[in-house]
Scaffold this active site. Structure first.
Site, short mmCIF file in Angstrom:
data_model
loop_
_atom_site.label_atom_id
_atom_site.label_comp_id
_atom_site.label_asym_id
_atom_site.label_seq_id
_atom_site.Cartn_x
_atom_site.Cartn_y
_atom_site.Cartn_z
N GLY A 49 0.76 -1.24 0.00
CA GLY A 49 0.00 0.00 0.00
C GLY A 49 0.79 1.29 0.00
N GLU A 104 4.00 4.46 5.43
CA GLU A 104 2.83 3.58 5.48
C GLU A 104 1.67 4.18 4.70
OE1 GLU A 104 1.35 0.95 6.11
OE2 GLU A 104 1.93 -0.04 7.96
N ASP A 108 -4.61 1.78 10.96
CA ASP A 108 -5.99 1.43 11.25
C ASP A 108 -6.08 0.91 12.70
OD1 ASP A 108 -8.68 0.96 10.38
OD2 ASP A 108 -8.21 -1.15 10.07
N GLY A 110 -3.73 -0.38 14.28
CA GLY A 110 -2.43 -0.07 14.90
C GLY A 110 -1.53 -1.29 15.03
N ASP A 167 -5.89 -0.94 -1.42
CA ASP A 167 -6.66 -1.89 -2.23
C ASP A 167 -7.93 -2.37 -1.56
OD1 ASP A 167 -5.16 -3.48 -0.25
OD2 ASP A 167 -6.04 -5.19 -1.32
N ARG A 173 -5.50 -0.11 -6.53
CA ARG A 173 -4.29 0.54 -6.00
C ARG A 173 -3.80 1.65 -6.93
NH1 ARG A 173 -2.28 -2.49 -1.69
NH2 ARG A 173 -2.45 -4.74 -1.81
P1 IMP Z 1 -3.69 -2.03 10.86
O1 IMP Z 1 -5.07 -2.50 11.22
O2 IMP Z 1 -3.40 -0.67 11.43
O3 IMP Z 1 -2.67 -3.06 11.24
O4 IMP Z 1 -3.65 -1.87 9.29
C1 IMP Z 1 -3.46 -3.01 8.51
C2 IMP Z 1 -3.51 -2.74 7.04
O5 IMP Z 1 -4.86 -2.87 6.66
C3 IMP Z 1 -3.09 -1.39 6.51
O6 IMP Z 1 -1.71 -1.24 6.36
C4 IMP Z 1 -3.77 -1.44 5.16
O7 IMP Z 1 -2.98 -2.17 4.24
C5 IMP Z 1 -5.05 -2.18 5.49
N1 IMP Z 1 -6.17 -1.23 5.64
C6 IMP Z 1 -6.66 -0.69 6.77
N2 IMP Z 1 -7.69 0.13 6.51
C7 IMP Z 1 -7.83 0.12 5.17
C8 IMP Z 1 -8.72 0.79 4.25
O8 IMP Z 1 -9.60 1.59 4.61
N3 IMP Z 1 -8.54 0.51 2.94
C9 IMP Z 1 -7.58 -0.34 2.47
N4 IMP Z 1 -6.73 -0.98 3.28
C10 IMP Z 1 -6.86 -0.75 4.61
MG MG Z 2 -0.34 -1.58 4.84
#
Ligand code: IMP
Ligand code: MG
Length: 182
Positions: A49, A104, A108, A110, A167, A173
């Site tokens: 991403g 990054e 989301d 974290g 994505d 993307r």
């Molecule tokens: P985390 O939940 O902070 O670990 O985020 C995990 C990953 O989920 C991110 O790096 C993104 O690749 C993906 N992600 C989280 N939210 C979104 C979104 O709204 N659209 C697309 N990908 C997302």
């Molecule tokens: Mg990511």
């Protein structure tokens, strides 16, 4: 580019335009250029991403920099607590004693950021900071509430976004804007 993109069953509406992103990148670059003035920097792009944001941001950085990549993958994310984040592709080069700036796409829950920080800290960089295009603080897991990036492009509400590197099922993307699926 049209204001929206329509496929068979999905319409994507522009949420953050190409112009808004470009403008924000200039602002972020100004701050980063200032913060790292005179220091060599190792950019660590989080795949997949982060690729587009990284590419546009580094063009605006007037710094002595090197670029490396890392890929993460989450497993068992069906329940909140079981989401384990794995390093599926590690850095190619050492970061020992270097000023690392992670790029990054979005923070989301974290979990990815937490995993990244632990992983990279163990590699003994001189410093470690994180720059994210998007932040969804309302989605942060309770125990990760304090976790945040050092540089944030845009804070967004709790909604799923695609485009500009992000994505849905590996698609969209390539869109030059951040959009919402409607
Ligand atoms: P985390 O939940 O902070 O670990 O985020 C995990 C990953 O989920 C991110 O790096 C993104 O690749 C993906 N992600 C989280 N939210 C979104 C979104 O709204 N659209 C697309 N990908 C997302
Ligand atoms: Mg990511």
């Amino acid at each position: 580019m049209e204001e929206s993109l329509k496929t068979m069953d999905t319409k994507i509406e522009v949420m953050i335009s190409e112009e808004q992103i470009a403008k924000r990148i200039l602002e972020l670059a100004k701050v980063i250029n200032n913060d790292y003035h005179g220091k060599p920097v190792k950019i660590v792009c989080v795949l997949t991403g982060g690729f587009m944001f990284m590419a546009d941001l580094v063009k605006r950085l007037d710094l002595d920099l090197k670029i490396d990549f890392l890929d993460l993958s989450s497993y068992g994310s069906d329940t909140k607590s079981s989401g384990e984040v794995k390093i599926v592709r590690d850095l190619k080069h050492s970061v020992v004693g270097e000023h690392v700036l992670v790029i990054e796409d979005i923070v989301d829950s974290g979990r990815s950021l937490k995993r990244l920080k632990t992983h990279l800290t163990s590699r003994e960089p001189a410093s470690l900071k994180v720059c994210t295009l998007l932040d969804k603080p309302s989605r942060r897991e309770a125990e990760l509430k304090e976790l945040s990036a050092d540089y944030i492009g845009f804070v967004i509400e709790n909604e799923f976004v695609v485009g500009y590197g992000l994505d849905y099922d590996q698609r969209y993307r390539n869109l030059p804007f951040v959009g919402r699926m409607v």
